[in-house]
Design a protein around this motif. Structure first.
Motif, PDB file in Angstrom:
ATOM      1  N   HIS A 151       0.825  -1.213   0.000  1.00 43.30           N
ATOM      2  CA  HIS A 151       0.000   0.000   0.000  1.00 43.30           C
ATOM      3  C   HIS A 151       0.855   1.258   0.000  1.00 43.30           C
ATOM      4  CE1 HIS A 151      -3.809  -2.211   0.516  1.00 43.30           C
ATOM      5  NE2 HIS A 151      -3.047  -3.077   1.158  1.00 43.30           N
ATOM      6  N   ILE A 152       2.039   1.179  -0.567  1.00 45.25           N
ATOM      7  CA  ILE A 152       2.959   2.320  -0.590  1.00 45.25           C
ATOM      8  C   ILE A 152       2.356   3.486  -1.381  1.00 45.25           C
ATOM      9  CG2 ILE A 152       4.173   1.525  -2.678  1.00 45.25           C
ATOM     10  CD1 ILE A 152       6.801   2.461  -1.384  1.00 45.25           C
ATOM     11  N   SER A 153       2.657   4.710  -0.960  1.00 47.22           N
ATOM     12  CA  SER A 153       2.188   5.904  -1.680  1.00 47.22           C
ATOM     13  C   SER A 153       3.201   6.252  -2.777  1.00 47.22           C
ATOM     14  CB  SER A 153       2.091   7.084  -0.712  1.00 47.22           C
ATOM     15  OG  SER A 153       3.407   7.470  -0.295  1.00 47.22           O
ATOM     16  N   ASP A 154       2.786   7.097  -3.726  1.00 48.51           N
ATOM     17  CA  ASP A 154       3.719   7.543  -4.772  1.00 48.51           C
ATOM     18  C   ASP A 154       4.898   8.281  -4.155  1.00 48.51           C
ATOM     19  OD1 ASP A 154       2.227   6.398  -6.726  1.00 48.51           O
ATOM     20  OD2 ASP A 154       1.178   8.252  -7.302  1.00 48.51           O
ATOM     21  N   GLN A 155       4.594   9.073  -3.129  1.00 46.39           N
ATOM     22  CA  GLN A 155       5.660   9.787  -2.422  1.00 46.39           C
ATOM     23  C   GLN A 155       6.651   8.780  -1.817  1.00 46.39           C
ATOM     24  OE1 GLN A 155       6.044  13.292  -2.025  1.00 46.39           O
ATOM     25  NE2 GLN A 155       8.055  12.532  -1.376  1.00 46.39           N
ATOM     26  N   GLY A 156       6.113   7.724  -1.223  1.00 42.21           N
ATOM     27  CA  GLY A 156       6.968   6.696  -0.621  1.00 42.21           C
ATOM     28  C   GLY A 156       7.883   6.061  -1.661  1.00 42.21           C
ATOM     29  N   ILE A 157       7.343   5.782  -2.846  1.00 43.03           N
ATOM     30  CA  ILE A 157       8.165   5.178  -3.905  1.00 43.03           C
ATOM     31  C   ILE A 157       9.308   6.112  -4.276  1.00 43.03           C
ATOM     32  CG2 ILE A 157       8.185   4.366  -6.292  1.00 43.03           C
ATOM     33  CD1 ILE A 157       5.318   3.428  -5.960  1.00 43.03           C
TER      34      ILE A 157
ATOM     35  N   ASP B 219      10.613   8.465  -2.508  1.00 39.24           N
ATOM     36  CA  ASP B 219      11.546   8.588  -1.381  1.00 39.24           C
ATOM     37  C   ASP B 219      12.509   7.403  -1.331  1.00 39.24           C
ATOM     38  OD1 ASP B 219      10.242  10.901  -0.746  1.00 39.24           O
ATOM     39  OD2 ASP B 219       9.463  10.221   1.198  1.00 39.24           O
ATOM     40  N   LEU B 220      11.988   6.179  -1.538  1.00 38.85           N
ATOM     41  CA  LEU B 220      12.865   4.996  -1.525  1.00 38.85           C
ATOM     42  C   LEU B 220      13.919   5.110  -2.622  1.00 38.85           C
ATOM     43  CD1 LEU B 220      10.507   1.889  -1.016  1.00 38.85           C
ATOM     44  CD2 LEU B 220      11.759   3.210   0.709  1.00 38.85           C
ATOM     45  N   ALA B 221      13.482   5.546  -3.823  1.00 37.70           N
ATOM     46  CA  ALA B 221      14.424   5.658  -4.943  1.00 37.70           C
ATOM     47  C   ALA B 221      15.515   6.671  -4.604  1.00 37.70           C
ATOM     48  CB  ALA B 221      13.678   6.068  -6.214  1.00 37.70           C
ATOM     49  N   ARG B 222      15.106   7.812  -4.098  1.00 41.18           N
ATOM     50  CA  ARG B 222      16.071   8.885  -3.814  1.00 41.18           C
ATOM     51  C   ARG B 222      17.048   8.460  -2.717  1.00 41.18           C
ATOM     52  NH1 ARG B 222      13.543  12.550  -1.331  1.00 41.18           N
ATOM     53  NH2 ARG B 222      11.829  12.479  -2.818  1.00 41.18           N
ATOM     54  N   ALA B 223      16.568   7.740  -1.706  1.00 40.04           N
ATOM     55  CA  ALA B 223      17.418   7.377  -0.566  1.00 40.04           C
ATOM     56  C   ALA B 223      18.146   6.035  -0.779  1.00 40.04           C
ATOM     57  CB  ALA B 223      16.578   7.315   0.698  1.00 40.04           C
ATOM     58  N   HIS B 224      17.969   5.431  -1.975  1.00 39.65           N
ATOM     59  CA  HIS B 224      18.605   4.129  -2.273  1.00 39.65           C
ATOM     60  C   HIS B 224      18.261   3.062  -1.241  1.00 39.65           C
ATOM     61  CE1 HIS B 224      20.784   5.973  -5.529  1.00 39.65           C
ATOM     62  NE2 HIS B 224      21.127   6.942  -4.711  1.00 39.65           N
ATOM     63  N   VAL B 225      17.003   3.021  -0.850  1.00 40.35           N
ATOM     64  CA  VAL B 225      16.520   1.940   0.016  1.00 40.35           C
ATOM     65  C   VAL B 225      16.012   0.832  -0.911  1.00 40.35           C
ATOM     66  CG1 VAL B 225      14.848   1.283   1.795  1.00 40.35           C
ATOM     67  CG2 VAL B 225      15.787   3.620   1.751  1.00 40.35           C
ATOM     68  N   VAL B 226      16.444  -0.403  -0.687  1.00 45.56           N
ATOM     69  CA  VAL B 226      15.942  -1.511  -1.500  1.00 45.56           C
ATOM     70  C   VAL B 226      14.488  -1.795  -1.114  1.00 45.56           C
ATOM     71  CG1 VAL B 226      16.243  -3.957  -2.095  1.00 45.56           C
ATOM     72  CG2 VAL B 226      18.259  -2.518  -1.671  1.00 45.56           C
ATOM     73  N   GLY B 227      13.620  -1.976  -2.099  1.00 45.69           N
ATOM     74  CA  GLY B 227      12.233  -2.361  -1.839  1.00 45.69           C
ATOM     75  C   GLY B 227      12.115  -3.882  -1.953  1.00 45.69           C
ATOM     76  N   THR B 228      11.720  -4.543  -0.862  1.00 39.91           N
ATOM     77  CA  THR B 228      11.636  -6.007  -0.888  1.00 39.91           C
ATOM     78  C   THR B 228      10.190  -6.463  -1.090  1.00 39.91           C
ATOM     79  OG1 THR B 228      13.616  -6.252   0.459  1.00 39.91           O
ATOM     80  CG2 THR B 228      12.105  -8.134   0.416  1.00 39.91           C
ATOM     81  N   LEU B 229       9.953  -7.178  -2.174  1.00 37.63           N
ATOM     82  CA  LEU B 229       8.621  -7.682  -2.515  1.00 37.63           C
ATOM     83  C   LEU B 229       8.428  -9.061  -1.903  1.00 37.63           C
ATOM     84  CD1 LEU B 229       8.735  -6.910  -6.359  1.00 37.63           C
ATOM     85  CD2 LEU B 229       7.781  -5.471  -4.543  1.00 37.63           C
ATOM     86  N   LEU B 230       7.226  -9.302  -1.357  1.00 40.35           N
ATOM     87  CA  LEU B 230       6.940 -10.572  -0.707  1.00 40.35           C
ATOM     88  C   LEU B 230       5.655 -11.166  -1.302  1.00 40.35           C
ATOM     89  CD1 LEU B 230       7.860  -9.173   2.805  1.00 40.35           C
ATOM     90  CD2 LEU B 230       9.272 -10.681   1.401  1.00 40.35           C
ATOM     91  N   PRO B 231       5.752 -11.663  -2.531  1.00 35.91           N
ATOM     92  CA  PRO B 231       4.545 -12.110  -3.230  1.00 35.91           C
ATOM     93  C   PRO B 231       3.927 -13.363  -2.619  1.00 35.91           C
ATOM     94  CG  PRO B 231       6.505 -12.596  -4.542  1.00 35.91           C
ATOM     95  CD  PRO B 231       6.963 -11.763  -3.378  1.00 35.91           C
ATOM     96  N   GLY B 232       4.669 -14.074  -1.777  1.00 41.25           N
ATOM     97  CA  GLY B 232       4.104 -15.243  -1.100  1.00 41.25           C
ATOM     98  C   GLY B 232       3.049 -14.812  -0.098  1.00 41.25           C
ATOM     99  N   ALA B 233       3.365 -13.782   0.705  1.00 44.06           N
ATOM    100  CA  ALA B 233       2.410 -13.279   1.693  1.00 44.06           C
ATOM    101  C   ALA B 233       1.202 -12.682   0.985  1.00 44.06           C
ATOM    102  CB  ALA B 233       3.078 -12.241   2.593  1.00 44.06           C
TER     103      ALA B 233
ATOM    104  N   ARG C 144       5.766  -0.805 -10.703  1.00 42.47           N
ATOM    105  CA  ARG C 144       5.761   0.607 -10.288  1.00 42.47           C
ATOM    106  C   ARG C 144       7.074   0.978  -9.597  1.00 42.47           C
ATOM    107  NH1 ARG C 144       1.640   1.655  -6.374  1.00 42.47           N
ATOM    108  NH2 ARG C 144       1.249  -0.564  -6.211  1.00 42.47           N
ATOM    109  N   LEU C 145       7.582   0.093  -8.752  1.00 39.09           N
ATOM    110  CA  LEU C 145       8.834   0.403  -8.045  1.00 39.09           C
ATOM    111  C   LEU C 145       9.991   0.492  -9.026  1.00 39.09           C
ATOM    112  CD1 LEU C 145       8.590  -1.908  -4.880  1.00 39.09           C
ATOM    113  CD2 LEU C 145       8.197   0.538  -4.989  1.00 39.09           C
ATOM    114  N   VAL C 146      10.116  -0.510  -9.903  1.00 39.74           N
ATOM    115  CA  VAL C 146      11.256  -0.530 -10.831  1.00 39.74           C
ATOM    116  C   VAL C 146      11.193   0.682 -11.760  1.00 39.74           C
ATOM    117  CG1 VAL C 146      12.354  -1.789 -12.725  1.00 39.74           C
ATOM    118  CG2 VAL C 146      11.516  -3.038 -10.733  1.00 39.74           C
ATOM    119  N   ASP C 147      10.005   0.973 -12.287  1.00 36.81           N
ATOM    120  CA  ASP C 147       9.895   2.070 -13.253  1.00 36.81           C
ATOM    121  C   ASP C 147      10.212   3.429 -12.633  1.00 36.81           C
ATOM    122  OD1 ASP C 147       9.347   0.323 -15.245  1.00 36.81           O
ATOM    123  OD2 ASP C 147       7.185   0.702 -15.311  1.00 36.81           O
ATOM    124  N   ARG C 148      10.056   3.543 -11.318  1.00 34.79           N
ATOM    125  CA  ARG C 148      10.387   4.821 -10.677  1.00 34.79           C
ATOM    126  C   ARG C 148      11.759   4.779 -10.022  1.00 34.79           C
ATOM    127  NH1 ARG C 148       4.640   7.321  -9.642  1.00 34.79           N
ATOM    128  NH2 ARG C 148       5.670   9.029  -8.575  1.00 34.79           N
ATOM    129  N   GLY C 149      12.543   3.734 -10.340  1.00 36.66           N
ATOM    130  CA  GLY C 149      13.956   3.756  -9.965  1.00 36.66           C
ATOM    131  C   GLY C 149      14.295   3.128  -8.627  1.00 36.66           C
TER     132      GLY C 149
END
Ligand code: NIG
Ligand code: FE
Length: 414
Positions: free
Chosen positions: A282-288, A290-304, A318-323
């Motif tokens: 449920h990440i916001s566009d702003q959150g995406i 922010d993660l890109a700018r701060a070089h935080v890795v986004g971990t996807l958990l498709p099993g859950a 969405r995450l990859v396309d925004r860097g």
């Protein structure tokens, strides 16, 4: 075409005894791009490993005599070679099971409703507290052995089913014992997983900050601290205090963020410089951004996501396309993702979260390594850990296409 068959679930690889090997006759060697989004699939290449580390990677025709002399040949028989996989998010030390939670969800109850009735994480806390150290060790040991057949050589494990000073430490001590038993493990203090029922909330947060973090850091029982930021779990403000205490004691931050509701967890991860922000459904566009700018890795958990019957709106795309650099992990835990099948998670990340196969391969290797702050695993560059797997196909992407069916036919260096 080779003559190998997929590994059985608990079969031990036979090739581990060879200290120096040269891998020849690979259809391709899959090497994740350090700064790109995908992988390079190198044809007619050879790989040399000595004393547990990669010493050479290049065209087979250019293999220097110094690399092949005294080395055994690992014949890849026309199959694809990939780096050993990295699972950067699990909760695999626990007691009991959550079969009845699943049964209730299958009848239409939600994860949050079950948790509110005292089920969910609390069920596992009760079972974990009443399990002996030996039980916790043995059950987790079995789960870790299964992982070799799924190609996983490095696993992160969180505490979080103790929820008291004594039981959180006990969980981390079990992880430490498993490390001594020969597994490559990273450990994370997730004392702030849910709020315990037997102590006042502020008092427990105080114990995490004043007692658990300092003693875990001093005893080197964990490299990371994690917080579940969610309605019904911990607030942004509590998380910020816990992460700041962790930082003071040298622990890196990772976070369960925006899993069930949008709660500003991704923005917090960026502002405190977390290594990884996980879930993010449920990440916001702003959150995406922010993660890109701060070089935080986004971990996807498709099993859950899948086990809880949720949707992702192509979160990975969405995450990859925004860097944002991404990882994919199992989230192995009894409640939301009781699986160690990381290749299947890569399949689901494509089918349900919009990744392409190259991105998914990178996300279960180097992306996951970066989510653990490491660049010596999840790749086959010179100097990296010399651990690889062989799949029964000439195309590395078959691992992602295999839908969790056994396709790994050998491993080395696990
Ligand atoms: O990552 N979201 C919080 N923690 C786990 C679930 C733990 C549990 O339900 O036991 C997760 O999904
Ligand atoms: Fe989790």
């Amino acid at each position: 075409v080779g003559s190998r068959a997929p590994l059985a679930d608990d079969e031990q690889p036979t090739s581990d005894l060879r200290p120096r090997v040269v891998v020849k006759n690979a259809a391709e060697i899959c090497v994740p791009q350090p700064d790109g989004r995908g992988v390079d699939r190198l044809k007619k290449h050879a790989l040399a490993i000595a004393d547990g580390a990669v010493t050479w990677l290049g065209p087979e025709s250019a293999l220097p005599a110094s690399e092949s002399e005294g080395s055994e040949v690992f014949d890849a028989e026309g199959y694809a070679v990939l780096p050993a996989l990295v699972d950067c998010h699990t909760h695999l030390v626990y007691g009991g099971d959550r079969v009845l939670d699943f049964v209730r969800r299958a009848k239409g109850m939600s994860y949050t409703e079950i948790a509110a009735e005292g089920g969910g994480i609390h069920t596992t806390v009760r079972a974990t507290r009443s399990a002996s150290d030996e039980d916790l060790f043995e059950t987790a040991h079995e789960r870790l052995l299964l992982r070799r057949a799924h190609g996983i050589a490095t696993t992160e494990i969180k505490s979080g089913y103790g929820l008291s000073i004594k039981d959180e430490l006990r969980m981390l001590e079990v992880i430490e014992a498993l490390r001594h038993a020969g597994f490559d493990l990273e450990s994370t203090l997730l004392a702030a997983h849910t709020v315990p029922k037997d102590i006042e909330r502020d008092a427990y947060v105080g114990q995490i900050i004043d007692v658990l973090i300092p003693s875990v850091a001093e005893r080197r029982l964990a490299r990371f601290v994690d917080v579940f930021v969610e309605k019904g779990a911990y607030t942004l403000e509590e998380a910020r205090r816990i992460f700041e205490a962790g930082k003071k004691h040298g622990l890196l931050s990772r976070i369960h963020a925006d899993q069930l509701t949008a709660g500003g967890g991704a923005e917090l991860a960026a502002s405190i410089g977390a290594v990884s922000a996980d879930h993010l459904e449920h990440i916001s566009d702003q959150g995406i951004d922010d993660l890109a700018r701060a070089h935080v890795v986004g971990t996807l958990l498709p099993g859950a996501l899948t086990y809880l019957g949720e949707e992702s709106q192509r979160l990975g795309r969405r995450l990859v396309d925004r860097g944002v650099e991404i990882a994919v992990a199992t989230d192995e835990n009894p409640g939301t993702s009781p699986t160690s099948n990381l290749p299947l998670m890569a399949t689901l990340a494509c089918a349900r979260m919009g990744l392409d196969a190259d991105e998914a391969l990178r996300a279960i290797t180097l992306g996951a390594a970066h989510a653990l702050g490491r660049d010596d695993i999840g790749t086959l560059k010179v100097g990296a850990k010399g651990a690889f797997l062989l799949i029964e196909h000439a195309d590395s992407r078959a691992l992602v296409a295999s839908y969790g069916e056994p396709i790994i036919c050998d491993t080395y260096g696990f």
